[in-house]
Structures are given as C-alpha cells and as structure tokens.
Design a protein around this motif. Sequence first.
Motif, PDB file in Angstrom:
ATOM      1  N   VAL A  29       1.017  -1.246  -0.009  1.00 30.57           N
ATOM      2  CA  VAL A  29      -0.025   0.174   0.011  1.00 30.57           C
ATOM      3  C   VAL A  29       0.771   1.270  -0.025  1.00 30.57           C
ATOM      4  O   VAL A  29       0.578   2.209  -0.726  1.00 30.57           O
ATOM      5  N   ARG A  30       1.807   1.128   0.726  1.00 29.01           N
ATOM      6  CA  ARG A  30       2.949   2.299   0.917  1.00 29.01           C
ATOM      7  C   ARG A  30       3.563   2.795  -0.555  1.00 29.01           C
ATOM      8  O   ARG A  30       3.758   4.068  -0.922  1.00 29.01           O
ATOM      9  N   PHE A  31       3.779   1.723  -1.253  1.00 34.11           N
ATOM     10  CA  PHE A  31       4.383   1.800  -2.495  1.00 34.11           C
ATOM     11  C   PHE A  31       3.207   2.504  -3.423  1.00 34.11           C
ATOM     12  O   PHE A  31       3.975   3.286  -4.115  1.00 34.11           O
ATOM     13  N   GLN A  32       2.364   1.874  -3.453  1.00 34.70           N
ATOM     14  CA  GLN A  32       1.233   2.810  -4.489  1.00 34.70           C
ATOM     15  C   GLN A  32       1.061   4.163  -4.091  1.00 34.70           C
ATOM     16  O   GLN A  32       0.921   5.035  -4.850  1.00 34.70           O
ATOM     17  N   LEU A  33       0.953   4.725  -2.787  1.00 33.08           N
ATOM     18  CA  LEU A  33       0.744   5.808  -2.256  1.00 33.08           C
ATOM     19  C   LEU A  33       1.924   6.781  -2.709  1.00 33.08           C
ATOM     20  O   LEU A  33       1.577   7.729  -3.156  1.00 33.08           O
ATOM     21  N   LEU A  35       4.188   6.137  -5.192  1.00 29.83           N
ATOM     22  CA  LEU A  35       4.157   6.434  -6.656  1.00 29.83           C
ATOM     23  C   LEU A  35       2.996   7.292  -6.954  1.00 29.83           C
ATOM     24  O   LEU A  35       3.346   7.934  -8.070  1.00 29.83           O
ATOM     25  N   HIS A  36       2.047   7.616  -6.478  1.00 27.81           N
ATOM     26  CA  HIS A  36       0.919   8.266  -6.820  1.00 27.81           C
ATOM     27  C   HIS A  36       1.093   9.784  -5.883  1.00 27.81           C
ATOM     28  O   HIS A  36       0.326  10.581  -6.173  1.00 27.81           O
ATOM     29  N   GLY A  37       2.159  10.000  -5.413  1.00 27.88           N
ATOM     30  CA  GLY A  37       2.547  11.204  -4.727  1.00 27.88           C
ATOM     31  C   GLY A  37       1.749  11.565  -3.486  1.00 27.88           C
ATOM     32  O   GLY A  37       1.480  12.728  -3.338  1.00 27.88           O
ATOM     33  N   ALA A  38       1.270  10.862  -2.649  1.00 25.58           N
ATOM     34  CA  ALA A  38       0.424  10.919  -1.397  1.00 25.58           C
ATOM     35  C   ALA A  38       1.385  11.796  -0.683  1.00 25.58           C
ATOM     36  O   ALA A  38       2.818  11.610  -0.566  1.00 25.58           O
ATOM     37  N   PRO A  39       0.777  12.569   0.231  1.00 24.31           N
ATOM     38  CA  PRO A  39       1.422  13.331   1.408  1.00 24.31           C
ATOM     39  C   PRO A  39       2.033  12.263   2.466  1.00 24.31           C
ATOM     40  O   PRO A  39       1.663  11.191   2.712  1.00 24.31           O
ATOM     41  N   THR A  40       3.147  12.865   2.811  1.00 25.14           N
ATOM     42  CA  THR A  40       3.854  11.940   3.800  1.00 25.14           C
ATOM     43  C   THR A  40       3.150  11.454   4.934  1.00 25.14           C
ATOM     44  O   THR A  40       3.488  10.306   5.551  1.00 25.14           O
ATOM     45  N   CYS A  70       0.845  -0.358 -10.731  1.00 28.47           N
ATOM     46  CA  CYS A  70       1.561   1.314 -10.446  1.00 28.47           C
ATOM     47  C   CYS A  70       2.870   1.278 -11.233  1.00 28.47           C
ATOM     48  O   CYS A  70       3.183   2.240 -12.037  1.00 28.47           O
ATOM     49  N   PHE A  71       3.632   0.123 -11.449  1.00 24.21           N
ATOM     50  CA  PHE A  71       4.935   0.278 -12.258  1.00 24.21           C
ATOM     51  C   PHE A  71       4.289   0.083 -13.651  1.00 24.21           C
ATOM     52  O   PHE A  71       5.376   0.467 -14.496  1.00 24.21           O
ATOM     53  N   HIS A  72       3.230  -0.393 -14.120  1.00 25.74           N
ATOM     54  CA  HIS A  72       2.878  -0.349 -15.447  1.00 25.74           C
ATOM     55  C   HIS A  72       2.267   0.991 -15.936  1.00 25.74           C
ATOM     56  O   HIS A  72       2.031   1.219 -16.907  1.00 25.74           O
ATOM     57  N   ASP A  73       1.773   1.480 -14.777  1.00 23.20           N
ATOM     58  CA  ASP A  73       0.976   3.069 -15.172  1.00 23.20           C
ATOM     59  C   ASP A  73       2.166   3.877 -15.760  1.00 23.20           C
ATOM     60  O   ASP A  73       3.073   4.351 -15.311  1.00 23.20           O
ATOM     61  N   GLN A  74       1.713   4.281 -17.167  1.00 25.21           N
ATOM     62  CA  GLN A  74       2.732   5.187 -17.907  1.00 25.21           C
ATOM     63  C   GLN A  74       2.765   6.576 -17.229  1.00 25.21           C
ATOM     64  O   GLN A  74       3.935   7.057 -16.987  1.00 25.21           O
ATOM     65  N   HIS A  75       1.726   7.081 -16.669  1.00 25.30           N
ATOM     66  CA  HIS A  75       1.850   8.192 -15.832  1.00 25.30           C
ATOM     67  C   HIS A  75       2.885   8.288 -14.627  1.00 25.30           C
ATOM     68  O   HIS A  75       3.509   9.268 -14.365  1.00 25.30           O
ATOM     69  N   VAL A  76       2.779   7.230 -13.755  1.00 25.79           N
ATOM     70  CA  VAL A  76       3.755   6.915 -12.572  1.00 25.79           C
ATOM     71  C   VAL A  76       5.074   6.772 -13.217  1.00 25.79           C
ATOM     72  O   VAL A  76       5.897   7.491 -12.588  1.00 25.79           O
ATOM     73  N   ALA A  77       5.296   5.957 -14.250  1.00 21.54           N
ATOM     74  CA  ALA A  77       6.608   5.740 -14.703  1.00 21.54           C
ATOM     75  C   ALA A  77       7.209   6.981 -15.315  1.00 21.54           C
ATOM     76  O   ALA A  77       8.463   7.119 -15.083  1.00 21.54           O
ATOM     77  N   GLU A  78       6.550   7.913 -15.884  1.00 22.96           N
ATOM     78  CA  GLU A  78       7.088   9.200 -16.190  1.00 22.96           C
ATOM     79  C   GLU A  78       7.298  10.414 -15.076  1.00 22.96           C
ATOM     80  O   GLU A  78       8.016  11.147 -15.225  1.00 22.96           O
ATOM     81  N   GLY A  79       6.437   9.818 -13.969  1.00 24.67           N
ATOM     82  CA  GLY A  79       6.528  11.160 -12.989  1.00 24.67           C
ATOM     83  C   GLY A  79       7.840  11.106 -12.394  1.00 24.67           C
ATOM     84  O   GLY A  79       8.260  12.294 -12.118  1.00 24.67           O
TER      85      GLY A  79
END
Length: 79
Positions: A29-33, A35-40, A70-79
Amino acid sequence: MSGPDLARPTPCSEWDVRALVNHVVGANVRFQLLLHGAPTEQVEAMPTVDHLGDDALASCIATADRAVACFHDQHVAEG
C-alpha cells in the motif's frame, strides 16, 4: 491462510505471522501511495492500519497486484 496459522510465531518474538503479513501488505500500500505522490503523513500512517481484514490472502494478492500495476502505469513511470 487462516486464523490459527496467522497466530503462529515468527523468529522475531514481537511479531506473529499476522503482524508480519500485515507489514508486507502495508508496504504494498505504501508503494502505491508513494508512486502516486501521496502526502508524507498519509504514507507514514500506514504501519498502524490493519491491512488484512478478514481475508489475509486476498488482501496480500490484491495489494501486490495493485503495486505491480503502478509500475505499469505510464503516468507514474514518467513522474
């Protein structure tokens, strides 16, 4: 993985199997958060959450699948 199995000890005397699996699922869950820029604060709160619910195996599989996605999500990979 059932209730009695989750209560079994681990080499770490402070954790049983449930606590260990919950830690691993929480990391998914933390990896997902992250990778999507969740607040600390949101990421740091994850270790206190019960991520397993009533079905530890299903929770483990679902969070692992979402973390890999998440690692296959193009938006995250480019982030």
